[in-house]
Motif scaffolding. Structure first.
Motif, PDB file in Angstrom:
ATOM      1  N   ASP A   1       0.750  -1.233   0.059  1.00 29.52           N
ATOM      2  CA  ASP A   1      -0.081   0.046   0.174  1.00 29.52           C
ATOM      3  C   ASP A   1       0.815   1.115   0.053  1.00 29.52           C
ATOM      4  O   ASP A   1       0.336   2.276   0.434  1.00 29.52           O
ATOM      5  CB  ASP A   1      -0.908   0.057   1.125  1.00 29.52           C
ATOM      6  N   ALA A   2       1.987   1.032  -0.508  1.00 31.02           N
ATOM      7  CA  ALA A   2       3.004   2.470  -0.640  1.00 31.02           C
ATOM      8  C   ALA A   2       2.421   3.369  -1.611  1.00 31.02           C
ATOM      9  O   ALA A   2       1.970   2.995  -2.670  1.00 31.02           O
ATOM     10  CB  ALA A   2       4.167   1.917  -0.880  1.00 31.02           C
ATOM     11  N   GLN A   3       2.913   4.588  -1.043  1.00 34.65           N
ATOM     12  CA  GLN A   3       2.274   5.681  -2.214  1.00 34.65           C
ATOM     13  C   GLN A   3       3.564   6.266  -2.622  1.00 34.65           C
ATOM     14  O   GLN A   3       3.592   7.301  -3.464  1.00 34.65           O
ATOM     15  CB  GLN A   3       1.478   7.043  -1.505  1.00 34.65           C
ATOM     16  N   PHE A   4       4.746   5.873  -1.984  1.00 37.91           N
ATOM     17  CA  PHE A   4       6.282   6.120  -2.564  1.00 37.91           C
ATOM     18  C   PHE A   4       7.085   5.252  -2.294  1.00 37.91           C
ATOM     19  O   PHE A   4       7.098   4.697  -1.235  1.00 37.91           O
ATOM     20  CB  PHE A   4       6.419   7.820  -2.279  1.00 37.91           C
ATOM     21  N   VAL A   5       7.898   4.725  -2.844  1.00 39.92           N
ATOM     22  CA  VAL A   5       8.833   3.862  -2.825  1.00 39.92           C
ATOM     23  C   VAL A   5      10.217   4.231  -2.915  1.00 39.92           C
ATOM     24  O   VAL A   5      10.740   4.876  -4.066  1.00 39.92           O
ATOM     25  CB  VAL A   5       8.893   2.230  -3.596  1.00 39.92           C
ATOM     26  N   GLN A   6      11.280   4.179  -1.988  1.00 39.73           N
ATOM     27  CA  GLN A   6      12.641   4.370  -1.770  1.00 39.73           C
ATOM     28  C   GLN A   6      13.518   3.313  -1.511  1.00 39.73           C
ATOM     29  O   GLN A   6      13.516   2.516  -0.790  1.00 39.73           O
ATOM     30  CB  GLN A   6      13.009   5.600  -0.839  1.00 39.73           C
ATOM     31  N   GLU A   7      14.315   2.730  -2.765  1.00 43.16           N
ATOM     32  CA  GLU A   7      15.163   1.682  -2.650  1.00 43.16           C
ATOM     33  C   GLU A   7      16.482   2.189  -2.387  1.00 43.16           C
ATOM     34  O   GLU A   7      16.995   3.095  -3.100  1.00 43.16           O
ATOM     35  CB  GLU A   7      15.023   1.101  -4.418  1.00 43.16           C
ATOM     36  N   SER A   8      17.147   1.438  -1.711  1.00 40.83           N
ATOM     37  CA  SER A   8      18.451   1.777  -1.432  1.00 40.83           C
ATOM     38  C   SER A   8      19.246   0.631  -1.085  1.00 40.83           C
ATOM     39  O   SER A   8      19.772   0.392  -0.055  1.00 40.83           O
ATOM     40  CB  SER A   8      18.460   2.518   0.107  1.00 40.83           C
ATOM     41  N   ALA A   9      19.190  -0.442  -1.918  1.00 38.10           N
ATOM     42  CA  ALA A   9      20.054  -1.554  -1.882  1.00 38.10           C
ATOM     43  C   ALA A   9      21.560  -1.297  -2.207  1.00 38.10           C
ATOM     44  O   ALA A   9      21.831  -0.350  -2.529  1.00 38.10           O
ATOM     45  CB  ALA A   9      19.474  -2.568  -2.846  1.00 38.10           C
ATOM     46  N   PRO A  10      22.445  -2.251  -1.903  1.00 42.60           N
ATOM     47  CA  PRO A  10      23.751  -2.269  -2.344  1.00 42.60           C
ATOM     48  C   PRO A  10      24.144  -1.753  -3.810  1.00 42.60           C
ATOM     49  O   PRO A  10      23.165  -2.173  -4.755  1.00 42.60           O
ATOM     50  CB  PRO A  10      24.603  -3.500  -2.258  1.00 42.60           C
ATOM     51  N   GLU A  11      25.180  -1.338  -4.149  1.00 43.15           N
ATOM     52  CA  GLU A  11      25.687  -0.739  -5.464  1.00 43.15           C
ATOM     53  C   GLU A  11      25.959  -1.845  -6.100  1.00 43.15           C
ATOM     54  O   GLU A  11      27.096  -2.053  -6.406  1.00 43.15           O
ATOM     55  CB  GLU A  11      26.426   0.218  -5.208  1.00 43.15           C
ATOM     56  N   LYS A  12      25.131  -3.032  -6.542  1.00 45.29           N
ATOM     57  CA  LYS A  12      25.381  -3.822  -7.774  1.00 45.29           C
ATOM     58  C   LYS A  12      24.442  -3.863  -8.732  1.00 45.29           C
ATOM     59  O   LYS A  12      23.179  -4.081  -8.217  1.00 45.29           O
ATOM     60  CB  LYS A  12      25.444  -5.378  -6.727  1.00 45.29           C
ATOM     61  N   LEU A  13      24.680  -3.624  -9.926  1.00 46.43           N
ATOM     62  CA  LEU A  13      23.833  -3.221 -11.031  1.00 46.43           C
ATOM     63  C   LEU A  13      22.974  -4.725 -11.263  1.00 46.43           C
ATOM     64  O   LEU A  13      21.671  -4.367 -11.325  1.00 46.43           O
ATOM     65  CB  LEU A  13      24.763  -3.174 -12.283  1.00 46.43           C
ATOM     66  N   ASP A  14      23.252  -5.781 -11.179  1.00 44.68           N
ATOM     67  CA  ASP A  14      22.299  -6.884 -11.407  1.00 44.68           C
ATOM     68  C   ASP A  14      21.218  -6.981 -10.331  1.00 44.68           C
ATOM     69  O   ASP A  14      19.924  -7.407 -10.490  1.00 44.68           O
ATOM     70  CB  ASP A  14      23.176  -8.219 -11.600  1.00 44.68           C
ATOM     71  N   LEU A  15      21.834  -6.827  -9.200  1.00 44.75           N
ATOM     72  CA  LEU A  15      20.992  -6.789  -7.920  1.00 44.75           C
ATOM     73  C   LEU A  15      20.037  -5.670  -8.132  1.00 44.75           C
ATOM     74  O   LEU A  15      18.627  -5.823  -7.825  1.00 44.75           O
ATOM     75  CB  LEU A  15      21.659  -6.298  -6.513  1.00 44.75           C
ATOM     76  N   LYS A  16      20.198  -4.397  -8.674  1.00 47.26           N
ATOM     77  CA  LYS A  16      19.225  -3.128  -8.799  1.00 47.26           C
ATOM     78  C   LYS A  16      18.442  -3.543  -9.628  1.00 47.26           C
ATOM     79  O   LYS A  16      17.276  -3.434  -9.784  1.00 47.26           O
ATOM     80  CB  LYS A  16      20.287  -2.002  -9.113  1.00 47.26           C
ATOM     81  N   ARG A  17      18.848  -4.251 -10.539  1.00 48.25           N
ATOM     82  CA  ARG A  17      17.952  -4.475 -11.736  1.00 48.25           C
ATOM     83  C   ARG A  17      16.803  -5.362 -11.382  1.00 48.25           C
ATOM     84  O   ARG A  17      15.578  -5.222 -11.675  1.00 48.25           O
ATOM     85  CB  ARG A  17      18.570  -4.964 -13.076  1.00 48.25           C
ATOM     86  N   ASP A  18      17.216  -6.502 -10.851  1.00 43.97           N
ATOM     87  CA  ASP A  18      16.178  -7.529 -10.250  1.00 43.97           C
ATOM     88  C   ASP A  18      15.509  -6.889  -9.349  1.00 43.97           C
ATOM     89  O   ASP A  18      14.229  -7.200  -9.408  1.00 43.97           O
ATOM     90  CB  ASP A  18      17.044  -8.687  -9.760  1.00 43.97           C
ATOM     91  N   LEU A  19      16.106  -6.122  -8.282  1.00 46.25           N
ATOM     92  CA  LEU A  19      15.033  -5.588  -7.224  1.00 46.25           C
ATOM     93  C   LEU A  19      13.870  -4.613  -7.750  1.00 46.25           C
ATOM     94  O   LEU A  19      12.933  -4.593  -7.443  1.00 46.25           O
ATOM     95  CB  LEU A  19      16.097  -4.959  -6.264  1.00 46.25           C
ATOM     96  N   LEU A  20      14.550  -3.584  -8.484  1.00 43.23           N
ATOM     97  CA  LEU A  20      13.537  -2.801  -9.202  1.00 43.23           C
ATOM     98  C   LEU A  20      12.420  -3.358 -10.110  1.00 43.23           C
ATOM     99  O   LEU A  20      11.214  -2.732 -10.126  1.00 43.23           O
ATOM    100  CB  LEU A  20      14.250  -1.623 -10.160  1.00 43.23           C
TER     101      LEU A  20
END
Length: 335
Positions: free
Chosen positions: A98-117
């Motif tokens: 039920d989020a109205q805004f999401v702030q993602e702050s995962a570690p700086e790993k490109l594959d991780l960021k792609r998958d998580l987003l």
């Protein structure tokens, strides 16, 4: 192999609410940056749901927020702000349901960021803007696996996010311009100082400038030209005092006297050819590594990380107060 969405996929559904009407924020990743964001949003009166896969994430996040709270009280809490408005979810899907805004702050790993987003895009209500705290990756490189890349933006903060006002906002090639505009207006309502970039720049703006100074500092340590303590004092007792009031461009303009920047460039322009800087990074060998670590330990003088955090927070608040930039009432935050 990832499939790059077509440009048509950049058109997102309208955000479910206006930036000023946001009440619930999801913070994905609860390390130093994600935890700092959670503390900031709580202090601004939002309900915050956090998620992090680490088994000790909840306890660590609550410790971080507790350590930040005295500084946030000095900055001024929004009406209704409370650490009790934090919920730590057991699953990512629960955190953003039920989020109205999401702030993602995962570690700086490109594959991780792609998958998580991509996972966040699939689990978050349609149209809700999702921002990444990445400090270096362009959103174009991170949004490749999302079904709706149009709502993905970069919201790059500075450490600690609960204290340093700046956030740089920029979209990727497939980001809808409306999402960038919405995110910028939301951060403004949430009490941040916003730079909305009109194009992607590797490392963004402030990091590029920080990196240039950092590289030169490493060269000076590596070559025995200055100690860690001397480098830090050269900024805190010198140009850093001016930079707290105005940036390097206006600072240099004042060096030109009544002639301003034009006179400064005429007078000092030739020095740009002098061998004053070395922007290529030095080799981070063991000797340089050890010298920098030992120098920081000496500079700390026995103070713990917690001691230094508290000292930093007090100092930044004093600077904000002295320069008339201490936030007042938290207008625009959740009421």
């Amino acid at each position: 192999m990832s499939v790059v969405p077509t440009p048509a996929a950049a058109v997102s559904a309208p955000a479910p609410c206006s930036p000023q009407d946001v009440r619930r924020v999801a913070c994905i990743g609860a390390g130093v940056i994600g935890g700092g964001w959670a503390a900031h949003f709580l202090a601004r009166g939002y309900d915050v749901t956090a998620w992090d896969p680490a088994p000790d994430a909840a306890a660590r996040l609550r410790r971080l927020i507790a350590a930040a709270w005295p500084a946030l009280e000095q900055l001024g809490l929004a009406k209704g702000a409370s650490r009790d408005r934090l919920t730590v979810a057991a699953a990512l899907e629960e955190a953003v349901a039920d989020a109205q805004f999401v702030q993602e702050s995962a570690p700086e790993k490109l594959d991780l960021k792609r998958d998580l987003l991509a996972r966040l895009d699939a689990a978050t209500p349609a149209g809700t803007v999702i921002a990444s705290s990445t400090s270096g990756y362009p959103m174009t490189d991170m949004q490749t696996q999302a079904a709706d890349p149009g709502r993905l933006v970069v919201g790059h903060p500075f450490n600690p996010p609960y204290l340093i006002p700046l956030v740089e906002v920029v979209g990727g090639e497939l980001t809808a311009p409306a999402a960038v505009d919405w995110a910028s207006r939301f951060y403004d309502a949430a009490g941040k100082s916003v730079i909305t970039m009109d194009r992607e720049v590797p490392g963004f703006i402030a990091n590029r400038l920080q990196e240039a100074l950092w590289r030169e500092a490493l060269h000076m340590v590596a070559n025995g030209e200055a100690t860690v303590a001397e480098i830090d004092a050269s900024i805190t007792e010198g140009p850093g005092l001016r930079w707290a009031v105005m940036g390097p461009m206006l600072t240099f303009a004042l060096a030109g006297g009544e002639g301003g920047m034009a006179h400064m460039l005429d007078h000092f322009g030739p020095s740009l050819k002098s061998p004053w800087t070395r922007l290529d990074a030095p080799e981070l060998d063991r000797a340089l590594y050890d010298a920098v670590v030992a120098g920081c330990e000496d500079a700390a003088g026995g103070r713990s990380i917690a001691d230094l955090v508290a000292e930093r927070d007090r100092g930044v608040i004093d600077v904000l107060r002295a320069t008339g930039r201490l936030p007042g009432s938290a207008e625009g935050a959740a009421r």
